[in-house]
Design an enzyme around this catalytic site. Structure first.
Site, PDB file in Angstrom:
ATOM      1  N   SER A  58       0.352   4.268   7.185  1.00  0.00           N
ATOM      2  CA  SER A  58       1.476   4.637   8.264  1.00  0.00           C
ATOM      3  C   SER A  58       2.510   3.366   8.415  1.00  0.00           C
ATOM      4  O   SER A  58       3.980   3.659   7.952  1.00  0.00           O
ATOM      5  CB  SER A  58       1.122   5.570   8.883  1.00  0.00           C
ATOM      6  OG  SER A  58       0.660   4.771  10.311  1.00  0.00           O
ATOM      7  N   ASP A  96      -6.772   0.146   7.755  1.00  0.00           N
ATOM      8  CA  ASP A  96      -6.560   1.142   6.498  1.00  0.00           C
ATOM      9  C   ASP A  96      -6.983  -0.073   5.780  1.00  0.00           C
ATOM     10  O   ASP A  96      -6.030  -0.847   5.724  1.00  0.00           O
ATOM     11  CB  ASP A  96      -5.593   2.243   7.081  1.00  0.00           C
ATOM     12  CG  ASP A  96      -5.289   3.276   6.791  1.00  0.00           C
ATOM     13  OD1 ASP A  96      -6.654   3.747   6.537  1.00  0.00           O
ATOM     14  OD2 ASP A  96      -4.173   3.180   7.356  1.00  0.00           O
ATOM     15  N   LYS A 125     -11.138   2.089   6.697  1.00  0.00           N
ATOM     16  CA  LYS A 125     -10.761   3.850   6.468  1.00  0.00           C
ATOM     17  C   LYS A 125     -10.286   3.404   4.605  1.00  0.00           C
ATOM     18  O   LYS A 125      -8.857   2.027   4.432  1.00  0.00           O
ATOM     19  CB  LYS A 125      -9.990   4.156   7.665  1.00  0.00           C
ATOM     20  CG  LYS A 125      -8.783   5.350   6.730  1.00  0.00           C
ATOM     21  CD  LYS A 125      -8.696   5.986   7.815  1.00  0.00           C
ATOM     22  CE  LYS A 125      -7.181   6.646   7.823  1.00  0.00           C
ATOM     23  NZ  LYS A 125      -6.530   6.346   6.577  1.00  0.00           N
ATOM     24  N   GLU A 127      -9.803   6.332   1.372  1.00  0.00           N
ATOM     25  CA  GLU A 127      -8.620   7.664   0.924  1.00  0.00           C
ATOM     26  C   GLU A 127      -8.821   8.260   0.098  1.00  0.00           C
ATOM     27  O   GLU A 127      -9.577   7.224  -0.726  1.00  0.00           O
ATOM     28  CB  GLU A 127      -7.039   7.976   1.317  1.00  0.00           C
ATOM     29  CG  GLU A 127      -6.356   7.186   2.039  1.00  0.00           C
ATOM     30  CD  GLU A 127      -4.495   7.641   2.068  1.00  0.00           C
ATOM     31  OE1 GLU A 127      -4.775   8.399   1.342  1.00  0.00           O
ATOM     32  OE2 GLU A 127      -4.041   7.747   2.846  1.00  0.00           O
ATOM     33  N   GLU A 194      -6.761  15.948   7.086  1.00  0.00           N
ATOM     34  CA  GLU A 194      -5.393  15.720   7.555  1.00  0.00           C
ATOM     35  C   GLU A 194      -5.206  16.924   6.822  1.00  0.00           C
ATOM     36  O   GLU A 194      -5.047  17.502   4.911  1.00  0.00           O
ATOM     37  CB  GLU A 194      -4.835  14.282   6.910  1.00  0.00           C
ATOM     38  CG  GLU A 194      -3.318  14.063   6.725  1.00  0.00           C
ATOM     39  CD  GLU A 194      -2.879  13.345   6.541  1.00  0.00           C
ATOM     40  OE1 GLU A 194      -3.238  11.885   6.290  1.00  0.00           O
ATOM     41  OE2 GLU A 194      -1.161  13.178   6.639  1.00  0.00           O
TER      42      GLU A 194
END
Ligand code: KIV
Length: 278
Positions: A58, A96, A125, A127, A194
């Site tokens: 982010s 991330d 992490k 996704e 999320e």
């Protein structure tokens, strides 16, 4: 000069490990996670007692001003992870893996993860579900703890068609259940969920009891909560998603806002389903 403070306080707490986080999860103590991208905010998060810091991609949006997380590189992530490690002493540090850094091959995913871990991350992490199971398996087999991320996966924003709620219908919920099973079986120790209905997140979380589940816009039925720091401090300009609460309101400083967030996660007053739920 105040920037030359030499007696800055230490949180004095014992550093978190995957074992201590698993113990919290087992005794159903909510886990607080907050994003941070530099040493000063990493230190404040640590002082506030935050359990885990996420150096999220982010940062592509809140630090670099991009409209998505897609442009972020591994090198940029490593830079920010290193900065946070200098301020943080005790929070568990998750870094991330950015878009494109684990998509090509298992070898590439291992290389990118090694870079992040050598920069100071304690867990990486990534996704998505399905194809990521193979990557998660390869990483965990090599001693790299993995946090998966399902539901709204911002790196896929162009494929999804915007920042939309996931798992709203029965078919979508079934997909999330299946993906969660896959990432759990592959060895993910933690899962960020999320933007999905609270009931779906609770069902998914209950179906993988050994995995620490961290929600963002996913309600109360998970092991912990995460927010993007700029959102919860009221720094982000524009309309924020409903799941965000401004913790700066009524607080004299950032440390107090972080403490208020940590306390609200611990006592279950955040998220408030009526205000922040879907
Ligand atoms: O990059 C990030 O900050 C994240 C959170 C939104 C969970 O992935």
């Amino acid at each position: 000069m105040s920037s030359h403070v030499i007696d800055a306080p230490d949180s004095g707490r014992k550093p978190h490990t995957l074992v201590s986080l698993r113990q919290m999860h087992a005794r159903k103590e909510p886990i607080s996670m907050l994003t941070a991208y530099d040493s000063s905010f990493g230190r404040l998060a640590d002082l506030a007692g935050i359990d885990t810091i996420l150096v999220g991609d982010s940062l592509g949006m809140v630090m670099q001003g991009h409209s998505s997380t897609v442009p972020v590189t591994v090198e940029q992530m490593c830079y920010h992870v290193t900065c946070v490690t200098r301020g943080n002493k005790a929070a568990w540090l998750v870094g991330d893996l950015p878009f494109g850094s684990y998509h090509e091959s298992i070898e590439q995913a291992i290389r990118s993860s090694v870079q992040l871990m050598q920069a100071g991350a304690q867990m990486v992490k990534l996704e998505g579900g399905g194809w990521t199971a193979e990557v998660i398996h390869a990483l965990t087999q090599r001693g790299i703890p993995v946090c998966a991320h399902l539901g709204l996966t911002p790196q896929s924003v162009h494929a999804i068609g915007g920042y939309r709620i996931q798992g709203k219908d029965d078919q979508g919920a079934q997909v999330l259940m299946a993906q969660a099973r896959e990432v759990a079986d592959a060895g993910a120790a933690m899962l960020v969920m999320e933007l999905m209905p609270s009931a779906v997140a609770a069902r998914v979380s209950a179906s993988i009891p050994d995995v620490i589940t961290i929600g963002i816009g996913a309600g109360q039925g998970v092991s912990g909560q995460v927010l993007v720091m700029h959102d919860m401090l009221g720094v982000t300009v524009g309309k924020l998603p409903r799941f965000v609460r401004n913790f700066m309101q009524g607080q004299p400083d950032v440390l107090s806002a972080f403490r208020a967030y940590h306390a609200a996660v611990k006592d279950g007053s955040f998220p408030d389903e009526a205000q922040h739920g879907y």
